[in-house]
Structure formats: structure tokens, C-alpha cells
Scaffold this motif. Structure first.
Motif, PDB file in Angstrom:
ATOM      1  N   ALA A  31      -2.186   4.206  -5.162  1.00 10.22           N
ATOM      2  CA  ALA A  31      -2.740   4.168  -3.808  1.00 10.22           C
ATOM      3  C   ALA A  31      -3.879   5.173  -3.654  1.00 10.22           C
ATOM      4  CB  ALA A  31      -1.637   4.455  -2.792  1.00 10.22           C
ATOM      5  N   TYR A  34      -6.918   3.751  -5.269  1.00  6.73           N
ATOM      6  CA  TYR A  34      -7.491   2.707  -4.408  1.00  6.73           C
ATOM      7  C   TYR A  34      -8.305   3.331  -3.280  1.00  6.73           C
ATOM      8  CZ  TYR A  34      -7.795  -1.095  -1.046  1.00  6.73           C
ATOM      9  OH  TYR A  34      -8.267  -2.024  -0.142  1.00  6.73           O
ATOM     10  N   LYS A  35      -7.792   4.401  -2.660  1.00  2.48           N
ATOM     11  CA  LYS A  35      -8.488   5.034  -1.550  1.00  2.48           C
ATOM     12  C   LYS A  35      -9.794   5.684  -2.007  1.00  2.48           C
ATOM     13  CE  LYS A  35      -6.539   7.230   1.706  1.00  2.48           C
ATOM     14  NZ  LYS A  35      -5.789   8.233   2.499  1.00  2.48           N
ATOM     15  N   THR A  40     -10.763   1.973   3.249  1.00  3.76           N
ATOM     16  CA  THR A  40      -9.400   1.612   3.640  1.00  3.76           C
ATOM     17  C   THR A  40      -9.285   1.455   5.144  1.00  3.76           C
ATOM     18  OG1 THR A  40      -8.748   3.937   3.751  1.00  3.76           O
ATOM     19  CG2 THR A  40      -8.417   2.796   1.661  1.00  3.76           C
ATOM     20  N   PRO A  45      -2.822   1.267   1.895  1.00  8.67           N
ATOM     21  CA  PRO A  45      -2.482   2.278   0.880  1.00  8.67           C
ATOM     22  C   PRO A  45      -1.009   2.687   0.902  1.00  8.67           C
ATOM     23  CG  PRO A  45      -4.551   2.838   1.954  1.00  8.67           C
ATOM     24  CD  PRO A  45      -3.959   1.698   2.731  1.00  8.67           C
ATOM     25  N   LEU A  48       0.903  -0.110  -0.648  1.00 11.77           N
ATOM     26  CA  LEU A  48       0.651  -0.092  -2.086  1.00 11.77           C
ATOM     27  C   LEU A  48       1.480   0.978  -2.778  1.00 11.77           C
ATOM     28  CD1 LEU A  48      -1.173  -1.488  -4.203  1.00 11.77           C
ATOM     29  CD2 LEU A  48      -2.828   0.341  -3.849  1.00 11.77           C
ATOM     30  N   ALA A  49       1.690   2.100  -2.099  1.00  8.15           N
ATOM     31  CA  ALA A  49       2.457   3.196  -2.693  1.00  8.15           C
ATOM     32  C   ALA A  49       3.942   2.874  -2.813  1.00  8.15           C
ATOM     33  CB  ALA A  49       2.257   4.471  -1.864  1.00  8.15           C
TER      34      ALA A  49
END
Length: 222
Positions: A31, A34-35, A40, A45, A48-49
């Protein structure tokens, strides 16, 4: 080294805690990655985590039970068809999160850690070198002309002078049919000559609206 922690039908409390910890850590790292590389919005996120630990727990509970597997698959199918499609990045990261959960749920904790390191490093390198940046600088041109103009060949000489190619992709009427809005996709020969290009177009369209910008990409484009 890459053997599973579990034996069929048997779970040890310490092993389960290790799987949960590994899944949460991997999900948090994914996550965070990704951020760093994506704008975002919302709770994606966070989701996703936690996906790795959720999928890991589901895999541990199934543990070879065919009936439970079918029920879980049907549940995921319902969730999928009631969800909006995501971007390519969102779907890609989601698959990585599921991969981590599946590996951890089957007891392959070390393999999941090694896989995450390799995938995260590869993503980071590709993002850093700009691998996903567009290689062709297409532009979208929207130009308004009076209804009495024949737009078929009106700008041909200007396009030939300033563009490598220009394709008319849409024509629509505006202002109660008194104006035409033409939409082109084009590639400029010299991107430093945009002002000169627009100035010559203004001389042809009676100084009506002209919009020249980067070609929009669909949100869900893969």
C-alpha cells in the motif's frame, strides 16, 4: 527454505500469528508503494493493506475443503460484479496483494517475502525510470468554426505545416446549430511552435474557441 509451515488439517497458534504478521506487513508495504507512485483517493490504500491478511485467513480456513472453496468463489464473484472497475494500477496491485495472501495462507511465508521484495523492487525501478510515460505525444485539438465554413479542407495546409498527422475524430453542432465543434487527434512536428499553430488556426475560424491539450486517456484503460 520455501517449504510450507502447515500440515493438512493442523494449525499451530504461533504459525498462524506469523502468517498474520507477514500478511499485514506485506500489505502495508504494498500500500505504501502504491501511494508513492499513484494519486490516491478514498480508502483504496487501506483496503490494499488488509487484502493479504484477509485472503490468507480464507485460504487457511478452506484448507482443502471443496465445498468451502466453491462458496468463497461464488462470494468473490458477487463482489466483483457489484464493484466498479478500477484502473490498471489498482487491478495490478490488487493481484499482487492476493498473491501475497495466497502464499501466506498456504504457509509459504518466506516465499511471499521474497516475492514481494522482487515485485516491489521491479515496480519501483520501472516507475523511477518513467517506463509507463507515453512515448508518443498525441494532442487533442478542439476547434469551433461557423456553420457556413466547409470544414473538410479548411485547415489542411495548416496541419501539413505544423503536424505529422491529424485525424478528425468527431464533429458536433453547438450553439443551437450555428457553430461546429471539430475534434482532432494530432501529433505536432515541433512542440515549441504551438502558439504559432494556434494563431494560424484562429485566422481561419474567426477567432472562435480553440482548445489544444494532451490526449485524454480513459481511466480504466489497461
Amino acid at each position: 527454505m520455501f517449504d510450507s509451515l502447515f500440515h493438512p488439517g493442523a494449525f499451530v497458534f504461533q504459525q498462524v500469528l506469523l502468517v498474520i504478521a507477514s500478511s499485514l506487513t506485506g500489505g502495508l508495504l504494498l500500500a505504501t508503494l502504491y501511494k508513492i507512485h499513484n494519486a490516491t483517493q478514498g480508502k483504496y490504500p487501506i483496503i490494499l493493506a488488509i487484502i493479504p491478511v484477509v485472503s490468507a485467513m480464507i485460504i487457511m480456513l478452506i484448507n482443502g475443503n471443496i465445498g468451502a472453496s466453491i462458496a468463497i468463489a461464488a462470494s468473490f464473484g458477487i463482489i466483483r460484479f457489484r464493484s466498479a472497475a478500477g484502473t490498471a494500477a489498482e487491478i495490478g496491485y490488487l493481484f499482487v496483494a492476493l498473491m501475497l495472501g495466497l502464499m501466506n495462507g498456504m504457509g509459504y511465508v518466506v516465499l511471499s517475502i521474497v516475492s514481494l521484495i522482487i515485485v516491489a523492487a521491479f515496480i519501483f525501478i520501472l516507475e523511477t525510470i518513467g517506463f509507463s510515460s507515453p512515448t508518443i505525444k498525441d494532442k487533442r485539438l478542439r476547434i469551433t468554426i461557423p456553420e457556413n465554413c466547409n470544414y473538410a479542407n479548411l485547415f489542411n495546409d495548416v496541419f501539413e505545416k505544423y503536424t505529422k498527422n491529424a485525424d478528425l475524430i468527431r464533429v458536433r453542432t453547438t450553439n443551437m446549430g450555428t457553430l461546429y465543434e471539430l475534434t482532432y487527434v494530432l501529433k505536432l512536428k515541433d512542440y515549441g511552435a504551438e502558439k504559432d499553430f494556434i494563431d494560424e488556426l484562429r485566422c481561419r475560424n474567426g477567432n472562435l474557441d480553440i482548445i489544444l491539450g494532451v490526449l485524454d486517456r480513459e481511466k480504466n484503460e489497461m
